[in-house]
Design a protein around this motif. Structure first.
Motif, mmCIF file in Angstrom:
data_model
loop_
_atom_site.group_PDB
_atom_site.id
_atom_site.type_symbol
_atom_site.label_atom_id
_atom_site.label_comp_id
_atom_site.label_asym_id
_atom_site.label_seq_id
_atom_site.Cartn_x
_atom_site.Cartn_y
_atom_site.Cartn_z
ATOM 1 N N UNK B 7 25.425 4.563 -3.694
ATOM 2 C CA UNK B 7 24.426 3.931 -2.833
ATOM 3 C C UNK B 7 24.218 2.493 -3.235
ATOM 4 N N UNK B 8 23.598 1.747 -2.354
ATOM 5 C CA UNK B 8 23.377 0.318 -2.603
ATOM 6 C C UNK B 8 22.502 0.100 -3.828
ATOM 7 N N UNK B 9 22.491 -1.137 -4.285
ATOM 8 C CA UNK B 9 21.707 -1.514 -5.457
ATOM 9 C C UNK B 9 20.208 -1.227 -5.218
ATOM 10 N N UNK B 10 19.570 -0.717 -6.233
ATOM 11 C CA UNK B 10 18.121 -0.460 -6.234
ATOM 12 C C UNK B 10 17.667 0.571 -5.204
ATOM 13 N N UNK B 79 25.760 -2.687 -7.887
ATOM 14 C CA UNK B 79 26.578 -3.868 -7.566
ATOM 15 C C UNK B 79 27.943 -3.470 -7.019
ATOM 16 N N UNK B 80 28.435 -2.321 -7.483
ATOM 17 C CA UNK B 80 29.776 -1.898 -7.076
ATOM 18 C C UNK B 80 29.874 -1.737 -5.567
ATOM 19 N N UNK B 81 28.715 -1.484 -4.944
ATOM 20 C CA UNK B 81 28.737 -1.149 -3.519
ATOM 21 C C UNK B 81 28.324 -2.316 -2.631
ATOM 22 N N UNK B 82 28.169 -3.488 -3.237
ATOM 23 C CA UNK B 82 27.734 -4.626 -2.430
ATOM 24 C C UNK B 82 28.819 -5.052 -1.464
ATOM 25 N N UNK B 83 28.358 -5.418 -0.298
ATOM 26 C CA UNK B 83 29.327 -5.731 0.771
ATOM 27 C C UNK B 83 30.119 -6.996 0.483
ATOM 28 N N UNK B 84 29.581 -7.840 -0.399
ATOM 29 C CA UNK B 84 30.317 -9.069 -0.717
ATOM 30 C C UNK B 84 31.612 -8.750 -1.472
#
Lengths: 292, 237
Positions: B7-10, B79-84
């Motif tokens: 899942x996304x960060x936080x 962070x692993x899942x950030x779209x950037x």
């Protein structure tokens, strides 16, 4: 019931993915309609024996009864596939003698059945074929929801299996005693349910004609029989309380119905045709009660 | 048996598992000590900076009886899942490791943030939540061909619904269980309806359907449901 020496049966259950093999075994282990069956035939008993078979029963309780579906059996090394043991007591039914069957069975991942006819997959399929011939009976579960499979999968798979049978029985004459029950599963479906009473004529000859014709020309009636089975059953097939709707629920979420069917009303779970194939495979005799 | 929480960060990946350890819920209790993942004074989870792996011993009360299951829990840094994709590109080996873990796991639990339009940015991009889910589905499509259980939960449910009412309605009881298919249909129709089309499209193409949940660490009844769902399968492996 007179005490008799139990009959041993070693059965392999094969069929394509999603044909309901594990659901069939879990249903057999849980035997959800045991009360009604005992009322009908006193002394009827199915007992899963050992950890693996008992686990099947718990899967029925924890997963199917709760409105979930069993996960598929993924392709794995044959040595990892469990054996399931059952003790099945069948009292005298319509003049047939009572019998106790000690069933030893295992089901294969559906993918294996789909790979049987593929020449480039033979090395992967071979251990399973070898294991098939350690049993004296096979139950082949098929569905007809994808009609093209009659020609593209079922017939070629049986062609390969028959080749193996005929080659192997030259060396080992015991294989001449091999029985094959071909079972149409998921017969609760509206278009199949009325055909369950004569599965050979009304299900296989009509719906899987190529496979049917092939099998009939290759195997004698002593070795081959057709059955209808439904692990979920219909809501009720009792006289006076007749509700022939399938006891299954298909969610409207875009998924393919055959991949995603759930037990609709757990309290009315009455499977159909669970025992008849096992009985014939073990004894060569036909049970004359189509519900069993 | 491994279960990967992604899942996304936080979004609350680590704190969800910590809450199942301490205090635990009525039917699910992580027995493995997870103190190193949080500050015992505040109870707050530290951000996960690298992939964490832990074998969790989980006690679950299923209709068929109480079971202890071992779950290989893989917690992933947000962070692993950030779209950037910056993290994925700079930490290629770690990213590939995560992809492998996901693809070989039995279950994947994706936590999504709530659908809320509270910031100007969200107002400008009303489809951001659905697009985010779409990119996750694409990830499943590419990496989860043999994963048998894909669960998606909108986490922090206390921010968007009456959690007491929902927990009352969908209370799991050991003897009665829960009608999972009804719960799943309800959650999909109520909370994932904006993404109906992309969910249908995904289901049409895959034999393993998605299962939907809403969770919050503020309500144990809702929090435990995805874990009971997973446990009913993992307990019988």
């Amino acid at each position: 019931m007179t005490r008799q020496t139990p009959k041993s049966a070693e059965i392999r259950i094969i069929g394509p993915r999603q044909s309901g093999k594990t659901t069939y075994l879990a249903t057999l282990a849980y035997f959800p309609h045991k009360k009604q069956m005992k009322q009908l035939y006193a002394g009827m008993e199915i007992t899963p024996v050992g950890e693996d078979a008992e686990r099947l029963g718990r899967m029925a309780e924890d997963i199917i009864m709760q409105g979930n579906k069993l996960a598929g059996t993924f392709k794995t090394n044959i040595d990892y596939l469990p054996f399931y043991f059952f003790r099945i007591k069948i009292p005298s039914i319509k003049g047939m003698p009572p019998i106790e069957i000690e069933l030893n069975t295992r089901d294969y991942p559906g993918k294996i059945f789909e790979e049987i006819p593929l020449p480039h997959k033979q090395s992967e399929v071979e251990p399973f074929i070898d294991d098939l011939f350690t049993a004296n009976a096979w139950m082949v579960m098929l569905t007809d929801w994808e009609p093209g499979r009659d020609k593209t999968l079922y017939k070629p798979a049986f062609k390969k299996l028959c080749e193996e049978i005929f080659n192997k029985e030259k060396i080992n004459p015991e294989i001449k005693n091999l029985r094959i029950a071909v079972v149409m599963s998921k017969c609760e479906r509206g278009e199949l349910w009325p055909c369950r009473l004569d599965p050979e004529e009304d299900l296989f000859r009509v719906r899987l004609p190529e496979t049917y014709d092939f099998l009939k020309t290759k195997l004698s009636p002593q070795r081959l029989k057709f059955f209808a089975c439904s692990s979920f059953g219909v809501l009720s097939d009792r006289i006076g309380d007749f509700d022939p709707r399938p006891n299954r629920y298909i969610p409207d979420d875009g998924s393919i119905s055959e991949f995603n069917a759930f037990l609709r009303i757990p309290e009315q779970w009455q499977p159909y045709g669970l025992i008849a194939p096992i009985y014939w495979l073990s004894t060569g005799r036909t049970l004359h009660d189509h519900r069993l | 048996m491994s279960v990967v929480v992604i899942g996304d960060r936080a979004v609350g990946k680590t704190s969800m598992v910590i809450a199942l350890h301490d205090p635990g819920t009525k039917h699910v209790k992580v027995l493995t000590d997870l103190k190193k993942y949080y500050d015992p004074d505040t109870g707050e989870a530290a951000g996960t900076s690298r992939k964490e792996e832990e074998t969790l011993l989980v006690e679950v009360k299923l209709p068929g009886g109480e079971r202890q299951i071992q779950v290989r829990w893989i917690d992933t840094p947000g962070e692993a899942w950030e779209k950037s994709k910056e993290w994925q590109e700079t930490k290629l080996a770690a990213w590939q490791g995560i992809q492998t873990e996901v693809s070989q796991s039995q279950g994947v639990l994706l936590l999504l943030p709530p659908q809320r339009i509270t910031t100007e940015e969200e107002l400008r991009r009303p489809d951001a939540w659905t697009n985010n889910l779409a990119s996750w589905l694409q990830f499943f499509n590419q990496n989860c061909a043999t994963v048998q259980h894909i669960l998606i939960s909108i986490h922090k449910a206390d921010l968007f619904c009456d959690i007491q009412a929902e927990a009352q309605r969908w209370r799991y009881e050991q003897l009665k269980g829960l009608r999972w298919i009804e719960y799943n249909e309800y959650i999909r129709n109520t909370y994932f309806n904006k993404a109906d089309e992309i969910i249908r499209e995904y289901n049409r193409q895959h034999s393993t359907s998605l299962r939907f949940f809403i969770t919050t660490i503020k309500n144990p009844s809702l929090l435990e449901l995805p874990w009971i769902h997973l446990a009913s399968y993992l307990a019988h492996k």
